[in-house]
Design an enzyme around this catalytic site. Structure first.
Site, mmCIF file in Angstrom:
data_model
loop_
_atom_site.group_PDB
_atom_site.id
_atom_site.type_symbol
_atom_site.label_atom_id
_atom_site.label_comp_id
_atom_site.label_asym_id
_atom_site.label_seq_id
_atom_site.Cartn_x
_atom_site.Cartn_y
_atom_site.Cartn_z
ATOM 1 N N THR A 1 30.412 26.484 -54.669
ATOM 2 C CA THR A 1 29.389 26.665 -53.640
ATOM 3 C C THR A 1 29.632 27.904 -52.786
ATOM 4 O OG1 THR A 1 30.577 25.303 -52.030
ATOM 5 C CG2 THR A 1 29.014 24.178 -53.491
ATOM 6 N N CYS B 1 35.184 24.361 -45.634
ATOM 7 C CA CYS B 1 34.893 23.229 -44.756
ATOM 8 C C CYS B 1 36.147 22.775 -44.012
ATOM 9 C CB CYS B 1 34.380 22.034 -45.570
ATOM 10 S SG CYS B 1 33.001 22.407 -46.667
ATOM 11 N N CYS C 1 34.620 17.046 -43.335
ATOM 12 C CA CYS C 1 33.244 17.357 -43.725
ATOM 13 C C CYS C 1 32.621 16.203 -44.505
ATOM 14 C CB CYS C 1 33.194 18.627 -44.570
ATOM 15 S SG CYS C 1 31.500 19.155 -44.958
ATOM 16 N N ARG D 1 29.246 15.967 -50.039
ATOM 17 C CA ARG D 1 29.674 15.268 -51.244
ATOM 18 C C ARG D 1 31.005 15.851 -51.733
ATOM 19 N NH1 ARG D 1 25.745 15.431 -56.332
ATOM 20 N NH2 ARG D 1 26.517 17.601 -56.342
ATOM 21 N N ARG E 1 32.250 31.464 -47.079
ATOM 22 C CA ARG E 1 31.506 31.442 -45.816
ATOM 23 C C ARG E 1 31.595 30.031 -45.218
ATOM 24 N NH1 ARG E 1 27.970 31.083 -50.031
ATOM 25 N NH2 ARG E 1 26.426 29.392 -49.936
ATOM 26 N N CYS F 1 30.803 26.379 -43.830
ATOM 27 C CA CYS F 1 29.853 25.318 -44.173
ATOM 28 C C CYS F 1 28.890 25.104 -42.996
ATOM 29 C CB CYS F 1 30.613 24.019 -44.468
ATOM 30 S SG CYS F 1 29.578 22.560 -44.674
ATOM 31 N N CYS G 1 29.516 21.072 -41.510
ATOM 32 C CA CYS G 1 30.643 20.688 -40.635
ATOM 33 C C CYS G 1 31.004 21.788 -39.639
ATOM 34 C CB CYS G 1 31.858 20.288 -41.460
ATOM 35 S SG CYS G 1 32.623 21.642 -42.398
#
Length: 377
Positions: A45, A49, A53, A56, A78, A80, A83
């Protein structure tokens, strides 16, 4: 741009490394207590995080760990949007608000109401009550009561010249003397006048014997067994008792007390048999809850500080649980030796880690083999 995805040949190795890392367990548990101690990124992704967080769970082969947000961003990830790892965590924010509320309670001359406290920290009363109890192990009302008890003990122990017991009661924040006297037995373990005199006229019988763990001091007040102390130096144990009640009438070498001491020694040698004697347990409301939870741990078993915190309904109070264990003056009867670290390793023990290990080994052996040994292990 985030790094390219790992080749298939390396996925198994990366998954194994992630699964072996203790930080992965915190991520799977969404442990808010781990927030700020590390961050994790997800290769597929391109985001990183905080451990708590709610997104999923990612596959372990796609996860990397980072010591800081800067490290994660240098690696090309980058933050999230769910969170928000670059912002203060809710846990840290709540902890700051609870700390502020504690200072307000401690400084108040009269106990503030729940609504007043919640308004001062900018929260609803219901939400504030919940996070305060989670953080401290006590309700705001119980925390205020503990602070008043601490103040009155301090006022009585070091009174200003010419001050009376009534002065100490009102200086501690009690609105009426009658309210304090209703609670005095639990707060002080004796009348306020006797406490102010350093335990004067209170009779405590005690004796020092030997057991397989070294010297043992057993003391009993009119309420029950008030101390079971372990150590190497009998004189230091006696001094410890004397320091607790410098003006108490301490009675040693009482032959009629020998049978009780022998019973306590037998219990230390075989805790699974039970003590069956009344205890004179004095402590704060939180300490009392911790100690009750410790007494529910069966001989031969252990629990972590975090587990005890969960059992008393204060999951974030593991450190306070450890402090309550350290304050325990009834060795084995209140089995703080059965509390260990999260990884099962032994931690500090008021009477020495070696004794803690010996007690645990003895209990586990007795539980396994049904032994009731009464001699040194």
């Amino acid at each position: 741009m985030p790094p390219t995805r790992p080749a298939k040949a390396t996925k198994d190795a990366q998954a194994a490394a992630t699964l072996a890392d203790p930080r992965w367990a915190a991520v799977c548990a969404r442990d808010a207590q781990a927030d700020g101690s590390f961050y994790y990124s997800v290769q597929t992704t391109g985001v990183y995080c905080r451990p708590s967080c709610a997104a999923r769970p990612a596959l372990p082969e796609n996860v990397r760990f980072h010591a800081s947000t800067a490290d994660a961003e240098r690696a090309g990830f980058r933050p999230c949007k769910r969170c928000k790892p670059t912002q203060a965590s809710p846990v840290a924010h709540h902890a700051a608000l609870v700390t502020e509320a504690c200072r307000i309670i401690e400084a108040a001359e009269t106990p503030p109401t729940l609504d007043e406290l919640a308004a001062r920290v900018g929260m609803s009363a219901h939400h504030f009550h919940r996070i305060f109890k989670q953080a401290t192990g006590l309700t705001p009302k119980a925390y205020g009561a503990a602070q008043r008890a601490r103040r009155v003990r301090s006022e009585l122990a070091a009174p200003v010249a010419g001050s009376s017991v009534t002065d100490a009661i009102f200086n501690a924040g009690y609105n009426t003397a009658s309210r304090f006297y209703e609670e005095a037995d639990g707060v002080l373990g004796m009348t306020p006048t006797r406490y102010q005199a350093g335990g004067n006229q209170v009779t405590i019988r005690f004796a020092i014997a030997q057991c397989s763990l070294g010297a043992i001091l057993v003391a009993q007040s009119a309420r029950g067994v008030c101390a079971i102390l372990l150590g190497d130096d009998a004189q230091l144990l006696a001094q410890d008792l004397q320091d607790r009640f410098p003006q108490a009438h301490l009675v040693g070498d009482d032959r009629s007390f020998d049978a009780l001491v022998a019973r306590v020694v037998a219990f230390v040698e075989a805790p699974g048999l039970g003590l069956g004697l009344p205890l004179d347990v004095q402590g704060t409301a939180f300490q009392q809850r911790v100690w009750q939870a410790l007494q529910a741990i069966p001989a031969g078993e252990t629990a972590s500080y975090a587990e005890i915190a969960q059992r008393i309904g204060s999951p974030t109070a593991a450190r306070a649980v450890a402090q309550a264990c350290a304050a325990n003056a009834l060795a084995v009867a209140i089995p703080c030796h059965r509390v260990v670290r999260n990884d099962g390793a032994l931690s500090g023990y008021r009477w020495g880690v070696e004794r803690k290990q010996a007690l645990l080994e003895r209990e586990q052996r007795q539980a396994t083999h049904g032994e009731t040994e009464g001699q040194p292990a």
